[in-house]
Design an enzyme around this catalytic site. Structure first.
Site, PDB file in Angstrom:
ATOM      1  N   GLU A   1      71.385 -32.319   8.569  1.00  0.00           N
ATOM      2  CA  GLU A   1      69.939 -32.086   8.780  1.00  0.00           C
ATOM      3  C   GLU A   1      69.685 -31.716  10.238  1.00  0.00           C
ATOM      4  O   GLU A   1      68.817 -32.269  10.905  1.00  0.00           O
ATOM      5  CB  GLU A   1      69.143 -33.353   8.403  1.00  0.00           C
TER       6      GLU A   1
ATOM      7  N   GLU B   1      70.506 -43.282   3.904  1.00  0.00           N
ATOM      8  CA  GLU B   1      69.897 -44.216   4.872  1.00  0.00           C
ATOM      9  C   GLU B   1      69.884 -45.676   4.421  1.00  0.00           C
ATOM     10  O   GLU B   1      68.843 -46.322   4.405  1.00  0.00           O
ATOM     11  CB  GLU B   1      68.475 -43.734   5.197  1.00  0.00           C
TER      12      GLU B   1
HETATM   13  O1  9MR Z   1      61.654 -32.953   5.845  1.00  0.00           O
HETATM   14  C1  9MR Z   1      61.207 -33.905   4.913  1.00  0.00           C
HETATM   15  C2  9MR Z   1      59.704 -34.006   4.967  1.00  0.00           C
HETATM   16  O2  9MR Z   1      59.113 -32.810   4.506  1.00  0.00           O
HETATM   17  C3  9MR Z   1      59.227 -35.187   4.146  1.00  0.00           C
HETATM   18  O3  9MR Z   1      57.832 -35.359   4.314  1.00  0.00           O
HETATM   19  C4  9MR Z   1      59.970 -36.439   4.541  1.00  0.00           C
HETATM   20  C5  9MR Z   1      59.518 -37.581   3.674  1.00  0.00           C
HETATM   21  O4  9MR Z   1      60.234 -38.695   3.787  1.00  0.00           O
HETATM   22  O5  9MR Z   1      61.368 -36.234   4.383  1.00  0.00           O
HETATM   23  C6  9MR Z   1      61.842 -35.238   5.236  1.00  0.00           C
HETATM   24  O6  9MR Z   1      63.231 -35.133   5.117  1.00  0.00           O
HETATM   25  C7  9MR Z   1      63.991 -36.287   5.467  1.00  0.00           C
HETATM   26  C8  9MR Z   1      65.224 -36.289   4.634  1.00  0.00           C
HETATM   27  O7  9MR Z   1      64.894 -36.237   3.275  1.00  0.00           O
HETATM   28  C9  9MR Z   1      66.073 -37.519   4.919  1.00  0.00           C
HETATM   29  N1  9MR Z   1      66.371 -37.624   6.329  1.00  0.00           N
HETATM   30  C10 9MR Z   1      65.247 -37.548   7.228  1.00  0.00           C
HETATM   31  C11 9MR Z   1      64.445 -36.265   6.942  1.00  0.00           C
HETATM   32  C12 9MR Z   1      63.315 -36.116   7.916  1.00  0.00           C
HETATM   33  O8  9MR Z   1      62.407 -37.157   7.709  1.00  0.00           O
END
Ligand code: 9MR
Length: 365
Positions: free
Chosen positions: A257, A152
């Site tokens: 994802e 990102e």
């Molecule tokens: O699914 C993840 C969630 O449990 C966390 O709280 C969050 C924190 O930033 O990150 C989520 O996963 C993310 C991923 O690492 C990067 N792309 C977006 C995902 C959804 O937020």
């Protein structure tokens, strides 16, 4: 386009003629993955393990390989949960995707600042990135299929995200991270990963980034389209155009994802900007008692449309990963509004496969 279509028909008819499990539907070259949380990869959730063994061949740890959990204080690494992930994957026949080495979010608070809270110099940040990556990638050398090296870094409008990484190092942090990862494990695949990739300016910016890295001799194997989608967004033509554009830069495409939210979106389109949140309102949480059949039908059609696209792009794709196994576990129950009940994944809260799993498999028989 016609060639792609004919190829996809051929592939669906031959390589996947005996598909019985999700992991078989696109043939052996496309990994089928799922993100699991720490409890699941600790091996205590037998129901998850049974489903994962049946349908998947690849695993992404949802959180435990991010820099915050791995290096909570400078030079202090905590590998317990990440070691559990790798052991769990090896015991269950799953490839591991390391997620993620460099991300402005879920980074430890010390990473970008000095003892007084001021931003560190470019030199210090370079050293910290280098050390984090060489330590983490080096530890799992030979055991991780590929790494999300940078996550990102590009905004929806195509500009570089003004994160501490960019503010201190400019775009050079990206090349630095990829080079460090390659040095630490020359055999691991390396990826750039981002959300809302169907947006034209973001798509173009990511393609430019890939071309520039390649021109400079930096290894990059694939770009991850996170694919946090909804019933209406994005337009699937734009989504498919992104797959074509990325493939034209010479990298593989990964769906990293995948989930499809069925809930109303407070800002009109679905992204994954984790810093955003909105106030809870009952009207924004309409399906607490279950999903109406009409919405369930739209959800199924959406997934089937997506798998038709994936079949057409089978030769460009190297992985599809769902961001969670059951609806209960999905991050979307808490984002961008806390306390909602969403239904974005392929398994119900009680671990029953939704009918769409059978329909996807059936459509490839
Ligand atoms: O699914 C993840 C969630 O449990 C966390 O709280 C969050 C924190 O930033 O990150 C989520 O996963 C993310 C991923 O690492 C990067 N792309 C977006 C995902 C959804 O937020």
């Amino acid at each position: 386009m016609i060639r792609n279509f004919l190829l996809s028909l051929l592939c669906a008819a031959t390589a996947t003629a005996s598909a019985q499990h999700l992991r078989d539907v696109l043939g052996g070259d496309v990994l089928m993955g799922v993100a699991l949380n720490q409890w699941q990869t600790s091996g205590q959730d037998a129901r998850t393990t049974a489903i994962v063994r049946e349908h998947f061949n690849c695993l992404t740890p949802e959180n435990v390989m991010k820099s915050g959990p791995l290096q909570p204080a400078e030079g202090v690494f905590d590998f317990q949960a990440a070691d559990d992930v790798v052991a769990y994957a090896e015991a269950n026949g799953l490839q591991v995707i390391g997620h993620c080495l460099v991300w402005h979010s879920q980074a430890p608070s010390w990473f970008f600042t000095d003892g007084t809270g001021k931003p560190v110099s470019a030199e210090v940040l370079r050293e910290r990135i280098q050390k984090h990556i060489s330590t983490v990638v080096g530890r799992y050398r030979g055991r991780i299929h590929g790494w999300d090296v940078v996550n990102e870094a590009i905004e929806d409008d195509g500009s570089f995200r003004r994160s501490p990484l960019y503010n201190i190092l400019g775009e050079d942090f990206i090349e630095l991270a990829f080079r460090a990862a390659h040095e630490a494990d020359p055999d691991a695949e390396l990826y750039y990963n981002d959300y809302s990739m169907a947006l034209p300016r973001k798509r173009e910016a990511v393609c430019r980034l890939v071309r520039r890295l390649k021109e400079r001799g930096v290894r990059i194997d694939a770009v991850g389209m996170q694919s946090h989608l909804s019933l209406t967004h994005p337009d699937l033509h734009e989504y498919e155009t992104t797959m074509d554009s990325l493939a034209a830069t010479g990298v593989k495409v990964m769906v990293t994802e995948l989930d499809v939210s069925v809930l109303p979106s407070p800002w009109g389109f679905n992204g994954a900007e984790v810093s955003q949140s909105f106030e809870y309102k009952k009207a924004m949480n309409p399906y607490t008692e279950g999903l109406p059949d009409s919405v369930q039908a739209r959800f199924e059609e959406r997934y089937l449309d997506l798998f038709r696209i994936y079949a057409r792009h089978r030769q460009d794709l190297s992985r599809i990963t769902f961001w969670g196994l059951t609806d209960e576990q999905s991050w979307l129950n808490g984002f961008p509004i806390k306390g909602r009940t969403d239904y974005p994944l392929l398994w119900n809260r009680d671990y029953r496969a939704k009918p769409v799993v059978g329909r996807i498999i059936e459509s490839f028989r």
